[in-house]
Design a protein around this motif. Structure first.
Motif, PDB file in Angstrom:
ATOM      1  N   LYS A  88       0.832  -1.211   0.000  1.00 42.78           N
ATOM      2  CA  LYS A  88       0.000   0.000   0.000  1.00 42.78           C
ATOM      3  C   LYS A  88       0.866   1.260   0.000  1.00 42.78           C
ATOM      4  CE  LYS A  88      -3.853   2.126   2.540  1.00 42.78           C
ATOM      5  NZ  LYS A  88      -3.418   3.476   2.603  1.00 42.78           N
ATOM      6  N   SER A  89       1.931   1.237   0.797  1.00 41.82           N
ATOM      7  CA  SER A  89       2.782   2.424   0.914  1.00 41.82           C
ATOM      8  C   SER A  89       4.267   2.074   0.820  1.00 41.82           C
ATOM      9  CB  SER A  89       2.497   3.141   2.236  1.00 41.82           C
ATOM     10  OG  SER A  89       2.726   2.262   3.317  1.00 41.82           O
ATOM     11  N   ASP A  90       4.568   0.985   0.110  1.00 39.55           N
ATOM     12  CA  ASP A  90       5.971   0.603  -0.047  1.00 39.55           C
ATOM     13  C   ASP A  90       6.143  -0.335  -1.235  1.00 39.55           C
ATOM     14  OD1 ASP A  90       5.587  -2.233   0.822  1.00 39.55           O
ATOM     15  OD2 ASP A  90       5.183  -1.307   2.759  1.00 39.55           O
ATOM     16  N   VAL A  91       7.387  -0.457  -1.656  1.00 37.42           N
ATOM     17  CA  VAL A  91       7.770  -1.432  -2.678  1.00 37.42           C
ATOM     18  C   VAL A  91       8.963  -2.192  -2.116  1.00 37.42           C
ATOM     19  CG1 VAL A  91       8.614  -1.801  -5.029  1.00 37.42           C
ATOM     20  CG2 VAL A  91       6.987   0.060  -4.571  1.00 37.42           C
ATOM     21  N   THR A  92       8.876  -3.516  -2.153  1.00 38.26           N
ATOM     22  CA  THR A  92       9.971  -4.374  -1.714  1.00 38.26           C
ATOM     23  C   THR A  92      10.673  -4.925  -2.945  1.00 38.26           C
ATOM     24  OG1 THR A  92       8.809  -4.983   0.312  1.00 38.26           O
ATOM     25  CG2 THR A  92      10.560  -6.471  -0.420  1.00 38.26           C
ATOM     26  N   ALA A  93      12.000  -4.886  -2.924  1.00 38.51           N
ATOM     27  CA  ALA A  93      12.810  -5.468  -3.994  1.00 38.51           C
ATOM     28  C   ALA A  93      13.502  -6.711  -3.455  1.00 38.51           C
ATOM     29  CB  ALA A  93      13.851  -4.468  -4.481  1.00 38.51           C
ATOM     30  N   ASN A  94      13.453  -7.785  -4.231  1.00 35.55           N
ATOM     31  CA  ASN A  94      14.152  -9.024  -3.906  1.00 35.55           C
ATOM     32  C   ASN A  94      15.063  -9.360  -5.081  1.00 35.55           C
ATOM     33  OD1 ASN A  94      12.745  -9.833  -1.374  1.00 35.55           O
ATOM     34  ND2 ASN A  94      10.989  -9.765  -2.741  1.00 35.55           N
ATOM     35  N   VAL A  95      16.332  -9.588  -4.795  1.00 36.60           N
ATOM     36  CA  VAL A  95      17.299  -9.901  -5.845  1.00 36.60           C
ATOM     37  C   VAL A  95      17.997 -11.206  -5.489  1.00 36.60           C
ATOM     38  CG1 VAL A  95      19.400  -9.160  -7.036  1.00 36.60           C
ATOM     39  CG2 VAL A  95      17.658  -7.469  -6.418  1.00 36.60           C
ATOM     40  N   GLU A  96      17.916 -12.174  -6.416  1.00 34.95           N
ATOM     41  CA  GLU A  96      18.651 -13.428  -6.251  1.00 34.95           C
ATOM     42  C   GLU A  96      19.759 -13.474  -7.294  1.00 34.95           C
ATOM     43  OE1 GLU A  96      17.352 -17.808  -5.400  1.00 34.95           O
ATOM     44  OE2 GLU A  96      17.440 -17.542  -7.581  1.00 34.95           O
ATOM     45  N   VAL A  97      20.953 -13.796  -6.838  1.00 37.37           N
ATOM     46  CA  VAL A  97      22.120 -13.882  -7.713  1.00 37.37           C
ATOM     47  C   VAL A  97      22.669 -15.295  -7.629  1.00 37.37           C
ATOM     48  CG1 VAL A  97      24.437 -12.979  -8.188  1.00 37.37           C
ATOM     49  CG2 VAL A  97      22.656 -11.452  -7.306  1.00 37.37           C
ATOM     50  N   LYS A  98      23.080 -15.817  -8.776  1.00 40.49           N
ATOM     51  CA  LYS A  98      23.660 -17.158  -8.839  1.00 40.49           C
ATOM     52  C   LYS A  98      25.004 -17.083  -9.547  1.00 40.49           C
ATOM     53  CE  LYS A  98      22.658 -21.831 -10.498  1.00 40.49           C
ATOM     54  NZ  LYS A  98      21.711 -22.652 -11.278  1.00 40.49           N
ATOM     55  N   SER A  99      25.940 -17.911  -9.073  1.00 38.94           N
ATOM     56  CA  SER A  99      27.270 -17.976  -9.665  1.00 38.94           C
ATOM     57  C   SER A  99      27.822 -19.380  -9.477  1.00 38.94           C
ATOM     58  CB  SER A  99      28.200 -16.970  -8.976  1.00 38.94           C
ATOM     59  OG  SER A  99      29.511 -17.052  -9.480  1.00 38.94           O
ATOM     60  N   VAL A 100      28.763 -19.733 -10.309  1.00 37.78           N
ATOM     61  CA  VAL A 100      29.565 -20.929 -10.094  1.00 37.78           C
ATOM     62  C   VAL A 100      30.982 -20.406  -9.903  1.00 37.78           C
ATOM     63  CG1 VAL A 100      30.382 -23.108 -11.050  1.00 37.78           C
ATOM     64  CG2 VAL A 100      28.041 -22.334 -11.522  1.00 37.78           C
ATOM     65  N   GLY A 101      31.448 -20.461  -8.657  1.00 39.83           N
ATOM     66  CA  GLY A 101      32.741 -19.853  -8.393  1.00 39.83           C
ATOM     67  C   GLY A 101      33.288 -20.187  -7.027  1.00 39.83           C
ATOM     68  N   ARG A 102      34.239 -19.361  -6.586  1.00 43.92           N
ATOM     69  CA  ARG A 102      34.983 -19.622  -5.356  1.00 43.92           C
ATOM     70  C   ARG A 102      34.643 -18.686  -4.211  1.00 43.92           C
ATOM     71  NH1 ARG A 102      40.390 -20.928  -8.679  1.00 43.92           N
ATOM     72  NH2 ARG A 102      40.057 -23.166  -8.704  1.00 43.92           N
ATOM     73  N   THR A 103      33.698 -17.786  -4.430  1.00 45.41           N
ATOM     74  CA  THR A 103      33.310 -16.870  -3.358  1.00 45.41           C
ATOM     75  C   THR A 103      31.824 -16.563  -3.490  1.00 45.41           C
ATOM     76  OG1 THR A 103      33.917 -14.827  -2.196  1.00 45.41           O
ATOM     77  CG2 THR A 103      33.913 -14.744  -4.610  1.00 45.41           C
ATOM     78  N   GLY A 104      31.230 -16.148  -2.390  1.00 47.11           N
ATOM     79  CA  GLY A 104      29.788 -15.928  -2.347  1.00 47.11           C
ATOM     80  C   GLY A 104      29.328 -14.732  -3.152  1.00 47.11           C
ATOM     81  N   VAL A 105      28.014 -14.634  -3.308  1.00 44.41           N
ATOM     82  CA  VAL A 105      27.414 -13.575  -4.119  1.00 44.41           C
ATOM     83  C   VAL A 105      26.470 -12.682  -3.307  1.00 44.41           C
ATOM     84  CG1 VAL A 105      27.670 -14.736  -6.342  1.00 44.41           C
ATOM     85  CG2 VAL A 105      25.657 -15.206  -4.943  1.00 44.41           C
ATOM     86  N   GLU A 106      26.612 -12.695  -1.979  1.00 41.34           N
ATOM     87  CA  GLU A 106      25.712 -11.875  -1.167  1.00 41.34           C
ATOM     88  C   GLU A 106      25.939 -10.379  -1.365  1.00 41.34           C
ATOM     89  OE1 GLU A 106      29.046 -13.081   1.701  1.00 41.34           O
ATOM     90  OE2 GLU A 106      27.986 -13.957   0.007  1.00 41.34           O
ATOM     91  N   MET A 107      27.177  -9.959  -1.594  1.00 40.46           N
ATOM     92  CA  MET A 107      27.422  -8.530  -1.814  1.00 40.46           C
ATOM     93  C   MET A 107      26.793  -8.078  -3.131  1.00 40.46           C
ATOM     94  SD  MET A 107      28.715  -7.807   0.981  1.00 40.46           S
ATOM     95  CE  MET A 107      28.832  -6.076   0.655  1.00 40.46           C
ATOM     96  N   GLU A 108      26.815  -8.950  -4.126  1.00 40.45           N
ATOM     97  CA  GLU A 108      26.176  -8.637  -5.404  1.00 40.45           C
ATOM     98  C   GLU A 108      24.665  -8.509  -5.234  1.00 40.45           C
ATOM     99  OE1 GLU A 108      30.204 -10.023  -6.277  1.00 40.45           O
ATOM    100  OE2 GLU A 108      28.672 -10.726  -4.903  1.00 40.45           O
ATOM    101  N   ALA A 109      24.060  -9.409  -4.460  1.00 39.59           N
ATOM    102  CA  ALA A 109      22.616  -9.342  -4.219  1.00 39.59           C
ATOM    103  C   ALA A 109      22.251  -8.073  -3.444  1.00 39.59           C
ATOM    104  CB  ALA A 109      22.144 -10.591  -3.470  1.00 39.59           C
ATOM    105  N   LEU A 110      23.036  -7.739  -2.423  1.00 37.05           N
ATOM    106  CA  LEU A 110      22.789  -6.516  -1.646  1.00 37.05           C
ATOM    107  C   LEU A 110      22.948  -5.265  -2.507  1.00 37.05           C
ATOM    108  CD1 LEU A 110      24.688  -7.544   1.597  1.00 37.05           C
ATOM    109  CD2 LEU A 110      22.227  -7.050   1.451  1.00 37.05           C
TER     110      LEU A 110
END
Length: 159
Positions: free
Chosen positions: A91-113
């Motif tokens: 009603k008075s907001d918009v929520t954004a959700n971002v999912e990132v996927k990778s095949v690699g040696r380090t996480g992707v949480e900073m990319e999602a944030l």
């Protein structure tokens, strides 16, 4: 006390990930922008002067995910295999959700944030004329609760 992985002898440095296993990694982040009810209705109805707010914010989020190492100094360049951006309109907001996927040696949480942050900033930019008060300020507009919802690491199985 646990030591920070990016600081050694009071110097910042990039962590060596060359010995880590290559695995499938997912991260999902979320955040919300609070807006006037009337502004949210304009987003919902597609009646924002600057154009399609959510399509623009989705594109901005994807670009931000891909540019995260350019913005956050100690992030590694990693192969992003997919980005999914979803919005929930309240009603008075918009929520954004971002999912990132990778095949690699380090996480992707900073990319999602980073994707969530830029999506929400893009929404603000596109509707700021409707959010300003008579002094040109934004007393009720706020970006809040940006956080990681989940982070997953899966071993790659050969088929």
């Amino acid at each position: 006390m646990q030591e920070f992985s990016h600081i050694k002898d009071d110097r910042a440095y990039m962590v060596d990930i060359s010995n880590k296993d290559t695995v499938v990694r997912y991260a999902t982040a979320s955040g919300k922008i609070k807006l006037h009810d009337e502004t949210v209705e304009k987003i919902r109805s597609g009646d924002v002067e600057k154009g399609n707010v959510l399509a623009t914010a989705r594109t901005a989020a994807i670009l931000a995910v891909k540019r995260t190492p350019d913005l956050i100094p100690m992030c590694h360049q990693i192969p992003i295999t997919s980005v999914d951006v979803e919005f929930e309109i309240g009603k008075s907001d918009v929520t954004a959700n971002v999912e990132v996927k990778s095949v690699g040696r380090t996480g992707v949480e900073m990319e999602a944030l980073t994707g969530v942050s830029v999506a929400l900033l893009t929404i603000w930019d596109m509707v700021k004329s409707a959010e300003k008060d008579n002094t040109g300020n934004y007393p009720s507009t706020a970006i809040e609760n940006i956080h990681v919802i989940r982070k997953v690491k899966e071993t790659i199985t050969n088929q």
